[in-house]
Scaffold this motif. Structure first.
Motif, PDB file in Angstrom:
ATOM      1  N   SER B 302     -67.393   9.306  -1.362  1.00 48.92           N
ATOM      2  CA  SER B 302     -66.288   9.044  -2.288  1.00 48.92           C
ATOM      3  C   SER B 302     -66.706   7.971  -3.292  1.00 48.92           C
ATOM      4  O   SER B 302     -67.388   7.013  -2.933  1.00 48.92           O
ATOM      5  CB  SER B 302     -65.047   8.582  -1.521  1.00 48.92           C
ATOM      6  N   LYS B 338     -69.867  15.771  -8.247  1.00 50.96           N
ATOM      7  CA  LYS B 338     -69.111  17.014  -8.073  1.00 50.96           C
ATOM      8  C   LYS B 338     -70.010  18.245  -8.179  1.00 50.96           C
ATOM      9  O   LYS B 338     -69.816  19.231  -7.464  1.00 50.96           O
ATOM     10  CB  LYS B 338     -67.997  17.103  -9.133  1.00 50.96           C
ATOM     11  N   PRO B 342     -68.979  19.598  -4.282  1.00 45.87           N
ATOM     12  CA  PRO B 342     -67.576  19.481  -4.691  1.00 45.87           C
ATOM     13  C   PRO B 342     -66.718  18.745  -3.659  1.00 45.87           C
ATOM     14  O   PRO B 342     -65.619  18.293  -3.990  1.00 45.87           O
ATOM     15  CB  PRO B 342     -67.113  20.934  -4.828  1.00 45.87           C
ATOM     16  N   ALA B 343     -67.226  18.580  -2.445  1.00 45.56           N
ATOM     17  CA  ALA B 343     -66.431  17.904  -1.430  1.00 45.56           C
ATOM     18  C   ALA B 343     -66.422  16.388  -1.620  1.00 45.56           C
ATOM     19  O   ALA B 343     -65.625  15.682  -0.999  1.00 45.56           O
ATOM     20  CB  ALA B 343     -66.952  18.248  -0.041  1.00 45.56           C
ATOM     21  N   ASP B 345     -65.363  13.069  -3.181  1.00 44.38           N
ATOM     22  CA  ASP B 345     -64.186  12.677  -3.951  1.00 44.38           C
ATOM     23  C   ASP B 345     -64.570  11.683  -5.035  1.00 44.38           C
ATOM     24  O   ASP B 345     -65.266  10.708  -4.766  1.00 44.38           O
ATOM     25  CB  ASP B 345     -63.147  12.032  -3.030  1.00 44.38           C
ATOM     26  N   ASN B 347     -62.866   9.438  -8.259  1.00 45.04           N
ATOM     27  CA  ASN B 347     -61.608   9.013  -8.878  1.00 45.04           C
ATOM     28  C   ASN B 347     -61.921   8.075 -10.028  1.00 45.04           C
ATOM     29  O   ASN B 347     -62.560   7.048  -9.844  1.00 45.04           O
ATOM     30  CB  ASN B 347     -60.741   8.307  -7.828  1.00 45.04           C
ATOM     31  N   GLY B 371     -62.577  19.026 -10.451  1.00 47.46           N
ATOM     32  CA  GLY B 371     -61.878  18.312  -9.389  1.00 47.46           C
ATOM     33  C   GLY B 371     -62.031  16.812  -9.427  1.00 47.46           C
ATOM     34  O   GLY B 371     -61.708  16.117  -8.463  1.00 47.46           O
ATOM     35  N   THR B 373     -60.732  13.317 -10.025  1.00 44.79           N
ATOM     36  CA  THR B 373     -59.366  12.810 -10.117  1.00 44.79           C
ATOM     37  C   THR B 373     -59.304  11.752 -11.211  1.00 44.79           C
ATOM     38  O   THR B 373     -60.188  10.898 -11.306  1.00 44.79           O
ATOM     39  CB  THR B 373     -58.941  12.193  -8.772  1.00 44.79           C
ATOM     40  N   PHE B 374     -58.287  11.851 -12.027  1.00 42.72           N
ATOM     41  CA  PHE B 374     -58.086  10.861 -13.091  1.00 42.72           C
ATOM     42  C   PHE B 374     -56.802  10.109 -12.793  1.00 42.72           C
ATOM     43  O   PHE B 374     -55.741  10.717 -12.648  1.00 42.72           O
ATOM     44  CB  PHE B 374     -58.006  11.551 -14.451  1.00 42.72           C
ATOM     45  N   GLU B 400     -54.187   1.072  -3.178  1.00 44.49           N
ATOM     46  CA  GLU B 400     -55.621   0.837  -3.033  1.00 44.49           C
ATOM     47  C   GLU B 400     -56.328   2.080  -2.548  1.00 44.49           C
ATOM     48  O   GLU B 400     -55.708   3.004  -2.007  1.00 44.49           O
ATOM     49  CB  GLU B 400     -55.876  -0.325  -2.082  1.00 44.49           C
ATOM     50  N   GLU B 401     -57.621   2.099  -2.777  1.00 39.68           N
ATOM     51  CA  GLU B 401     -58.422   3.229  -2.360  1.00 39.68           C
ATOM     52  C   GLU B 401     -59.723   2.692  -1.811  1.00 39.68           C
ATOM     53  O   GLU B 401     -60.286   1.746  -2.350  1.00 39.68           O
ATOM     54  CB  GLU B 401     -58.724   4.123  -3.577  1.00 39.68           C
ATOM     55  N   LYS B 402     -60.153   3.302  -0.739  1.00 42.90           N
ATOM     56  CA  LYS B 402     -61.437   2.857  -0.177  1.00 42.90           C
ATOM     57  C   LYS B 402     -62.497   3.855  -0.623  1.00 42.90           C
ATOM     58  O   LYS B 402     -62.321   5.061  -0.471  1.00 42.90           O
ATOM     59  CB  LYS B 402     -61.306   2.833   1.349  1.00 42.90           C
ATOM     60  N   ALA B 403     -63.570   3.357  -1.223  1.00 45.66           N
ATOM     61  CA  ALA B 403     -64.602   4.264  -1.713  1.00 45.66           C
ATOM     62  C   ALA B 403     -65.968   3.832  -1.225  1.00 45.66           C
ATOM     63  O   ALA B 403     -66.216   2.650  -1.014  1.00 45.66           O
ATOM     64  CB  ALA B 403     -64.574   4.287  -3.234  1.00 45.66           C
TER      65      ALA B 403
END
Ligand code: SF4
Ligand code: SF4
Ligand code: SF4
Lengths: 205, 734
Positions: B302, B338, B342-343, B345, B347, B371, B373-374, B400-403
């Motif tokens: 991710s 991607k 494609p799996a 992620d 953002n 795919g 994400t915006f 929040e997002e963990k990447a």
């Protein structure tokens, strides 16, 4: 999953993929550019908890439960204002209905949402004999919100009903059985088969 | 010098003959202004009229021509005569079109025309035909500073056109920032996928081109001379220097990525999985198509892209501009992932997504399709474990997002050399090269091209984006303004063409933009000069150096002929052959000034020929009237206005003076960048003169006028007429 989406799942493609697989026109959701024109165009927009733009962002943010249990997409009246105006040409109306339908099938759509309730009455009525029994549907509709309000509405509408009977627009006998299509059994078989096909198409998430 | 023989030609066409007494105009030309040949013609601009003038030049020896007809901006094709000095009396746009055709107005309208005849003929008396500089040198070599994608493109384009190129690059390889990237934003339809950077092909094209000489590991340690005759010292890392002569220079010194370690809130440098855009591209280039791994060897599943990291922000130490390329570069980089899998992620968290260029929007859509994400959001923090804390601006909530990988879109910081306002030039005779400088000019005004906002090299942003404030030196690429590779390549191609133009102009002693082709240049009378340095300091183009005795040294090939030096000189020793303190000063002194009791005031209008004068012409086309008491004289730039003209005007009984220049300041529209600013500064001191003369300060007004001020420009003149009515006539009429 809890309503408070786990951090790990936020802003991942997981829910988006589910929507793409199981919701009518769901593959369009990712193309939304968040301009907000749809929300601004919707005549009922202010009454929605989450107008379309927000629903699309919630899908992308992974808010599965919040989206599917929302009453918002049930508010869509199919006026098509948003579709006409969306610069990205998303079939927004169809996606709203698709989402509503998907939530219903999963059994997590809001139980008392009036649009949903009426839709169910209509469908049950129709699918029984292949024809809409207007008398039964009407009466069921009067009583949708309980006995007391049902009686009140029925009394109010009674003169109209009597006039319709007089002019042979409606037969009170319809309430007892009523007439349907020739091959009701066949219809039920078709519907059953259709459900099977749809269920098979539905992907597990 | 041959005898002065002035021909004045009065046109009767376009209604001039109907509205004005041209016989009287002819008399004024002969008797008052003393023109030698005076002729009227029904349609001066037709073949017959032009032939009549040409005949006089050929057989009557006429060598000064005053065309008394339409504005100097009209019929320029017809009125083009070789070998004579020429001016125009603007009877059409300047008189009949701005005055009502009524009986009451007739007298003052005719007086206006009479004066313009006097002015034009007088002006020609003080003009000589520009001969061009003897120092003009032709050198076809073009020096390109910087071997990145801009520099390489400029080199290849110039060489393709047949001009030999010397390309110098500081590092050991060509390619620059672009060379470190894995792929570029697509430049061709369908704008769907990242493309090869094209750097390898450019390098190949350069290596295979005998017209391009490359100096690697080299810098410029000295640049002197002028367009057509630059001498440049190219010094290698080891210290050996070669000197080359070139005709023009292209500066493509590029940018440096903003120092992300200043972004402590994003844990850059502390967290292993926080990288900059450039670093991610380098990682991708190293992986060469293999799946990207984090520094700790873990696979990346991710990715979060933080747009505008330290950019478009007014916080201390941040860049407060947009670097223009980063949004699409993040789309490109998200596709690295991607397209491979494609799996994964991805953002992209942005506040405003900007997708410049023809294909920008398509590329964005392609990213969505794949795919990516915006998310419209404002990132506040990246923790050391790679959690991106941001506010989702659509859902209006802190989240929040963990990447696995966090990419910071940091901005471009231009490699524009030293700020000459801060790093002053060494004194003459003590010049040393400076490691921080890109060009190391030995010009009196400083070693590099002046900066505009934010440290980018100043180029004439709004009108002529390639023109810097150093003639014959063109900047291109992100040193001029932030841009992506495609824009940089286009920019470089333009700069190459400008450089070629500069070479050709310099060879013929002709001015570069905006007075393209002008052969006149300023010269000064050494005996009169007080070595005050005003000219050296005020020249917007650094054209004037100083010799060891501190006298100014004019470099006409660097000069743009604005006349700012002429306006600045307190002892008025600077002049052009066809534009001088006299060509204007004598005009304003040679009009008819009616006495104090005539109720006919006189207003002098000095209008910039680039914007204000055209605005007045356009007002005339729309028949917008202005005061019959105005006498308008076009000037090359408001910067060329010498205060003596004001003093002279006030002393000779003018009642008001209106000065019209262009917008100044950071958002300048002045063709000569600083001319208008210099003039405004000078005029701010004019109040003293007025007070000494015991005159009201309202009598002089200085304005910034745009070419679109079609209604405002005449209004300003009328305002002055009203002011004069209020404060009364000048007592200085003799
Ligand atoms: S109008 Fe279309 S693009 Fe704009 S927010 Fe709505 S769905 Fe998205
Ligand atoms: S001030 Fe203008 S005219 Fe004077 S030297 Fe500089 S560029 Fe030339
Ligand atoms: S401004 Fe005039 S007096 Fe001053 S240095 Fe220049 S030429 Fe000499």
């Amino acid at each position: 999953m809890s309503a408070n989406t786990a951090v790990v799942e936020r802003y991942r493609n997981s829910f988006l993929k589910e929507v793409e697989a199981n919701v009518e026109e769901g593959q369009w959701v990712k193309m939304c550019m968040q301009c907000g024109v749809c929300s601004g165009s919707c005549p009922l927009g202010p009454a929605w908890d989450h107008p379309p733009q927000e629903i699309f962002m919630m899908i992308r943010a992974g808010k599965r439960d919040e989206v599917l249990t929302s009453s918002s997409m049930w508010m869509c009246t199919s006026c098509y204002n948003c579709i006409v105006r969306c610069p990205r040409e998303l079939p927004i109306t169809h996606i709203m209905h698709g989402l509503a339908n998907y939530a219903h099938r999963l059994g997590i759509a809001p139980k008392n949402q009036p649009t949903r309730k009426f839709a169910k009455l209509f469908w049950d009525n129709l699918s029984k004999k292949g024809r809409v029994n207007e008398l039964k549907l009407g009466i069921a509709l009067y009583f949708m919100n309980g006995l007391v309000s049902g009686i009140k509405t029925a009394l109010k509408m009674a003169p109209l009903g009597i006039n319709m009977v007089k002019t042979k627009r409606m037969s009170p006998m319809e309430y007892f059985g009523g007439h349907g299509i020739k091959d009701t059994k066949g219809l039920h078989a078709i519907l059953k088969k259709a459900r099977e096909i749809e269920a098979a198409k539905m992907q597990k998430f | 010098m041959a005898d002065v023989k002035i021909g004045a030609y009065i046109c009767k066409g376009c209604g001039i003959g109907d509205r004005l007494d041209t016989k009287q105009l002819a008399q004024v030309a002969t008797r008052d202004a003393k023109a030698h040949v005076v002729r009227e013609h029904d349609f001066l601009c037709n073949a017959d009229g032009v032939k009549m003038i040409q005949n006089d030049i050929d057989s009557e020896g006429v060598n000064r021509v005053a065309i008394c007809a339409c504005s100097r901006r009209a019929k320029t094709e017809a009125f083009r005569f070789e070998g004579v000095a020429m001016t125009r009396a603007n009877l059409r746009e300047g008189v009949i079109w701005v005055r009502p055709a009524t009986d009451e107005a007739q007298e003052t309208t005719q007086e206006m025309a009479d004066d313009y005849i006097r002015m034009a003929v007088t002006e020609t008396k003080f003009m000589t035909l520009p001969q061009g500089s003897e120092k003009a040198t032709y050198n076809r070599h073009i020096l390109v500073v910087g071997g990145g994608i801009s520099g390489m493109t400029a080199a290849v384009e110039a060489a393709k056109t047949g001009y030999p190129v010397i390309l110098i690059e500081k590092t050991g390889t060509l390619g620059g920032s672009a060379g470190k990237a894995w792929r570029r934003i697509p430049q061709k339809a369908p704008y769907a996928n990242p493309e090869d950077t094209g750097v390898a092909a450019l390098i190949k094209a350069i290596e295979g081109n005998s017209q391009i000489k490359v100096h690697l590991n080299s810098t410029l340690t000295k640049t002197s001379g002028a367009p057509g005759r630059f001498a440049v010292d190219i010094t290698t890392e080891s210290g050996s220097t070669t000197t080359e002569n070139v005709g023009a220079i292209i500066q493509a010194s590029g940018y440096t990525e903003y120092d992300a370690s200043k972004l402590t809130e994003f844990s850059y440098g502390k967290a292993k999985n926080v990288v900059t855009q450039a670093e991610l591209d380098a990682m991708a280039k190293a992986a060469n198509g293999a799946p990207l791994k984090n520094k700790d060897g873990k696979e990346i599943k991710s990715v979060a892209f933080v747009q505008c990291a330290g950019q478009r922000s007014t916080k201390e130490g941040h860049l407060n501009y947009c670097s223009g390329h980063c949004c699409l570069d993040s789309v490109k980089q998200a596709m690295y992932f991607k397209d491979a899998n494609p799996a994964i992620d991805t953002n992209i968290i942005y506040t405003d997504l900007r997708t410049p260029g023809a294909g920008g929007e398509d590329f964005y859509r392609s990213g969505q399709n794949k795919g990516v994400t915006f998310t419209k959001g404002q990132v506040n923090e990246v923790t050391t474990d790679g959690t991106v804390k941001f506010k989702d601006l659509i859902l209006n909530e802190d989240t929040e997002e963990k990447a696995d990988l966090v990419v910071l879109a940091t901005g471009m910081v231009p490699n524009s050399g030293v700020d000459i306002e801060v790093v002053k030039q060494d004194e003459p005779g003590q010049w040393k090269s400076n490691n921080e400088s890109v060009l190391n000019l030995d010009y009196r005004q400083g070693k590099d091209i002046p900066l505009l906002k934010q440290g980018f090299n100043d180029s004439h942003f709004i009108c002529f984006p390639y023109e810097t404030r150093r003639t014959g030196i063109y900047t291109c690429g992100p040193v001029r303004r932030p841009m992506d590779m495609e824009q940089a390549m286009e920019d470089a191609t333009g700069a190459a063409l400008k450089a070629i133009q500069a070479v050709e102009n310099a060879g013929q002693g002709r001015a570069a933009h905006p007075r393209s082709g002008d052969l006149s240049f300023p010269s000064f009378r050494r005996e009169g000069c007080t070595q005050c340095k005003r000219c050296t300091v005020e020249c917007p183009f650094g054209a004037i150096d100083e010799d060891e005795q501190r006298f100014p040294v004019f470099n006409e090939a660097r000069c743009r002929r604005c006349g700012t030096c002429m306006g600045a000189c307190p002892v008025r020793v600077i002049s052009f052959e066809n534009y001088s303190v006299d060509t204007v000063g004598q005009q304003l002194k040679n009009i008819d000034i009616p006495d104090e009791f005539s109720e006919k005031p006189r207003i002098l209008v000095l209008a910039c020929e680039n914007d204000a004068y055209p605005a007045l012409d356009m007002a005339a086309m729309r028949k917008i009237e202005y005061s019959a008491f105005a006498r308008v004289i076009p000037v090359r730039c408001l910067g060329s206005v010498n205060t003596i003209w004001l003093t002279d005007a006030l002393n000779s009984g003018y009642d008001g003076v209106v000065l019209m220049g262009c917008q100044k300041g950071d958002n300048y529209q002045c063709h000569f960048v600083k001319g208008s600013e210099m003039a405004h500064y000078r005029m701010s001191k004019v109040n003293d003169t007025l007070t000494t003369l015991n005159l009201e300060t309202e009598r002089v007004a200085t304005y910034e006028v745009a070419i679109t001020d079609i209604e405002r420009a005449p209004q300003l003149i009328n305002d002055m007429a009203a002011t004069v009515e209020k404060v009364g006539m000048s007592p200085f009429k003799f």
